[in-house]
Design an enzyme around this catalytic site. Structure first.
Site, short mmCIF file in Angstrom:
data_model
loop_
_atom_site.label_atom_id
_atom_site.label_comp_id
_atom_site.label_asym_id
_atom_site.label_seq_id
_atom_site.Cartn_x
_atom_site.Cartn_y
_atom_site.Cartn_z
N GLN A 1 -12.19 18.70 6.38
CA GLN A 1 -10.85 19.46 6.21
C GLN A 1 -9.86 19.04 7.12
O GLN A 1 -8.69 19.63 7.38
CB GLN A 1 -11.38 20.84 6.57
N CYS B 1 13.22 9.44 0.13
CA CYS B 1 12.01 8.90 -0.27
C CYS B 1 12.06 7.44 -0.45
O CYS B 1 12.92 7.15 -1.23
CB CYS B 1 11.57 9.65 -1.73
N TYR C 1 4.55 19.83 11.78
CA TYR C 1 3.78 18.85 11.30
C TYR C 1 4.21 17.39 11.87
O TYR C 1 3.49 16.48 12.12
CB TYR C 1 3.59 18.66 9.76
N ASN D 1 -22.71 22.48 15.39
CA ASN D 1 -21.45 23.21 15.86
C ASN D 1 -21.63 23.59 17.14
O ASN D 1 -22.92 23.71 17.56
CB ASN D 1 -21.26 24.28 14.75
N LEU D 2 -20.35 24.01 17.71
CA LEU D 2 -20.39 24.48 19.34
C LEU D 2 -21.14 25.67 19.34
O LEU D 2 -21.84 26.15 20.29
CB LEU D 2 -18.97 24.20 19.83
N GLU D 3 -20.88 26.52 18.18
CA GLU D 3 -21.40 27.88 18.35
C GLU D 3 -21.62 28.40 17.06
O GLU D 3 -21.21 27.60 16.04
CB GLU D 3 -20.21 28.78 19.03
N HIS E 1 -7.74 18.46 2.70
CA HIS E 1 -6.69 19.24 2.93
C HIS E 1 -5.64 18.47 3.13
O HIS E 1 -4.57 18.99 3.78
CB HIS E 1 -6.73 20.10 3.99
C1 BV8 Z 1 -7.48 27.75 -2.64
C2 BV8 Z 1 -4.64 22.29 6.48
C3 BV8 Z 1 -7.67 27.78 -4.81
C4 BV8 Z 1 -3.32 22.90 7.11
C5 BV8 Z 1 -6.02 24.06 5.81
C6 BV8 Z 1 -12.22 32.44 -2.04
C7 BV8 Z 1 -12.37 31.45 -2.77
C8 BV8 Z 1 -11.09 30.44 -2.86
C9 BV8 Z 1 -10.30 30.65 -2.10
C10 BV8 Z 1 -10.07 31.70 -1.12
C11 BV8 Z 1 -11.07 32.63 -1.28
N1 BV8 Z 1 -10.75 33.47 -0.38
C12 BV8 Z 1 -9.46 33.37 0.10
C13 BV8 Z 1 -9.11 32.29 -0.34
C14 BV8 Z 1 -7.74 31.72 -0.23
C15 BV8 Z 1 -7.62 30.71 1.19
C16 BV8 Z 1 -8.91 30.99 2.33
O1 BV8 Z 1 -9.99 30.69 2.23
N2 BV8 Z 1 -8.34 32.14 3.18
C17 BV8 Z 1 -9.16 32.31 4.23
C18 BV8 Z 1 -8.18 32.66 5.51
C19 BV8 Z 1 -9.94 33.63 4.01
N3 BV8 Z 1 -8.20 29.59 0.70
C20 BV8 Z 1 -7.17 28.57 0.24
O2 BV8 Z 1 -6.08 28.92 0.00
C21 BV8 Z 1 -7.12 27.27 -0.25
N4 BV8 Z 1 -7.05 26.94 -1.53
O3 BV8 Z 1 -8.36 28.49 -2.60
O4 BV8 Z 1 -7.34 27.16 -3.79
C22 BV8 Z 1 -9.17 27.38 -5.38
C23 BV8 Z 1 -10.36 28.09 -5.10
C24 BV8 Z 1 -11.60 27.47 -5.52
C25 BV8 Z 1 -11.74 26.13 -5.69
C26 BV8 Z 1 -10.69 25.09 -5.80
C27 BV8 Z 1 -9.23 25.78 -5.44
C28 BV8 Z 1 -6.66 26.13 0.74
C29 BV8 Z 1 -7.03 26.31 2.09
C30 BV8 Z 1 -6.55 25.07 2.85
C31 BV8 Z 1 -5.48 25.49 3.82
N5 BV8 Z 1 -5.48 24.25 4.92
N6 BV8 Z 1 -5.67 23.15 6.65
C32 BV8 Z 1 -3.19 22.16 8.40
O5 BV8 Z 1 -4.29 21.71 8.99
O6 BV8 Z 1 -2.27 22.45 9.05
S1 BV8 Z 1 -7.28 25.04 6.66
C33 BV8 Z 1 -7.90 24.57 8.05
O7 BV8 Z 1 -8.47 25.94 8.53
C34 BV8 Z 1 -8.52 23.71 8.33
O8 BV8 Z 1 -8.32 22.55 7.16
C35 BV8 Z 1 -9.87 23.98 7.90
O9 BV8 Z 1 -10.07 23.95 6.45
C36 BV8 Z 1 -9.98 25.70 8.02
C37 BV8 Z 1 -10.92 26.08 8.83
O10 BV8 Z 1 -10.76 25.21 10.11
P1 BV8 Z 1 -12.08 24.58 11.07
O11 BV8 Z 1 -11.81 23.16 10.53
O12 BV8 Z 1 -13.27 25.29 10.60
O13 BV8 Z 1 -11.54 24.85 12.42
P2 BV8 Z 1 -11.86 26.21 13.21
O14 BV8 Z 1 -10.70 26.07 14.30
O15 BV8 Z 1 -11.65 27.56 12.42
O16 BV8 Z 1 -13.21 26.30 13.61
C38 BV8 Z 1 -13.68 25.03 14.58
C39 BV8 Z 1 -14.87 25.21 14.82
O17 BV8 Z 1 -15.45 23.93 15.55
C40 BV8 Z 1 -15.44 26.40 15.55
O18 BV8 Z 1 -16.69 26.90 14.73
C41 BV8 Z 1 -15.92 25.70 16.81
O19 BV8 Z 1 -16.87 26.55 17.25
C42 BV8 Z 1 -16.00 24.52 16.47
N7 BV8 Z 1 -16.03 23.55 17.69
C43 BV8 Z 1 -15.06 23.67 18.54
N8 BV8 Z 1 -15.32 22.49 19.58
C44 BV8 Z 1 -16.66 21.90 19.08
C45 BV8 Z 1 -16.83 22.47 18.03
N9 BV8 Z 1 -17.98 21.98 17.05
C46 BV8 Z 1 -18.39 20.78 17.87
N10 BV8 Z 1 -18.21 20.18 18.99
C47 BV8 Z 1 -17.18 20.46 19.72
N11 BV8 Z 1 -16.48 20.14 20.78
#
Ligand code: BV8
Length: 236
Positions: free
Chosen positions: A94, A139, A59, A204-206, A112
């Site tokens: 996010q 701190c 980080y 979105n890009l895709e 997040h």
């Molecule tokens: C939680 C910070 C309880 C860290 C991040 C069902 C219900 C609830 C929870 C879960 C569930 N199933 C599973 C879970 C648990 C888990 C989860 O979802 N796991 C996944 C892997 C299945 N979720 C959690 O643990 C969350 N907490 O659930 O608490 C709760 C439940 C309900 C209600 C309240 C609380 C906490 C998740 C947070 C984790 N932290 N980030 C850091 O940044 O280092 S996650 C991180 O990945 C991001 O913050 C973001 O949220 C996530 C997805 O990333 P994206 O932003 O979408 O980026 P990605 O690379 O994936 O995609 C990029 C997109 O952009 C692509 O589509 C691409 O095509 C496009 N793109 C690229 N270039 C361009 C573009 N678009 C336009 N123009 C461009 N040029």
């Protein structure tokens, strides 16, 4: 379908894709962030407990990249929208970067957490932080050496969920920009907004994992799609 410019209450969800053209890595691209550091090592409380130095360095590096990045036309367009749109607007991001704010937006909610914020686990204080945490600084509020990145990791509760659910219930338009729809609860917001009657648009890009849930999906880079969409909303 009613004109874009007739909307009065807009919720926007942004993901890493909106910051990609500012040079910040996304997560799931082949050369993405998780490619070099598996999620469970750097973005979970267990990973932090197992190897705090690795996580602090991960980080520290992201914080430096955020400071070196600049807002792109998509961030600037949302800043313009925030200043000129007379209705209700909330940008739920996010992303942990501050490019929305530097692009001129103020109605921004970091569900997040934020790279430029440090969280003291001893006294719960949060501090704007542009330096590093790997050396274990004290701190500023309580003097304890107990600061972690102010980031929501997997398994942790995203911030201000009540405000987000409330905004989704009132929105007449929900727009998702630059997110893969891979992570919950953010990936479920489109269904919540639609269930309350909102129109839903994806920029979105895709195709994403959630594209089938949207009334309309426009494919292309955010730097082109977002400024054009903002002009539609402002009725220009
Ligand atoms: C939680 C910070 C309880 C860290 C991040 C069902 C219900 C609830 C929870 C879960 C569930 N199933 C599973 C879970 C648990 C888990 C989860 O979802 N796991 C996944 C892997 C299945 N979720 C959690 O643990 C969350 N907490 O659930 O608490 C709760 C439940 C309900 C209600 C309240 C609380 C906490 C998740 C947070 C984790 N932290 N980030 C850091 O940044 O280092 S996650 C991180 O990945 C991001 O913050 C973001 O949220 C996530 C997805 O990333 P994206 O932003 O979408 O980026 P990605 O690379 O994936 O995609 C990029 C997109 O952009 C692509 O589509 C691409 O095509 C496009 N793109 C690229 N270039 C361009 C573009 N678009 C336009 N123009 C461009 N040029």
């Amino acid at each position: 379908m009613r004109a874009m410019s007739s909307n009065r209450n807009i919720v926007i969800l942004t993901g890493a894709g909106i910051s990609a053209e500012s040079g910040l890595k996304t997560f799931r691209a082949e050369d993405g962030l998780w490619e070099s550091h598996p999620v469970d090592q750097v973005a979970t409380p267990e990973g932090f407990a197992r190897d705090p130095d690795l996580v602090q360095r991960f980080y520290d590096e992201r914080r430096a990249q955020v400071l070196a990045a600049s807002p792109n036309p998509a961030h600037m367009a949302l800043g313009h929208l925030d200043r000129h749109f007379a209705g209700e607007l909330l940008i739920v991001t996010q992303n942990i970067d501050d490019l929305h704010e530097r692009g001129g937006a103020s109605r921004v909610l970091h569900m997040h957490g934020e790279a430029l914020s440090a969280w003291c686990r001893a006294c719960d204080a949060r501090h704007r932080w542009t330096g590093t945490l790997r050396e274990g600084p004290a701190c500023p509020a309580c003097g304890e050496v107990a600061m972690r990145p102010d980031i929501v990791w997997f398994g942790e509760m995203p911030y201000r969920m009540d405000e987000i659910f409330d905004a989704l219930a009132r929105a007449d338009l929900f727009v998702s920009i630059g997110t893969s729809g891979a992570v919950y609860p953010a990936a479920g917001f489109v269904q919540q907004a639609a269930a309350h009657g909102a129109r839903t648009l994806e920029l979105n890009l895709e195709e994403s994992l959630g594209s089938r849930n949207f009334d309309e999906t426009r494919l292309g880079p955010a730097s082109e799609l977002v400024p054009r969409w903002v002009e539609e909303v402002l009725g220009r």
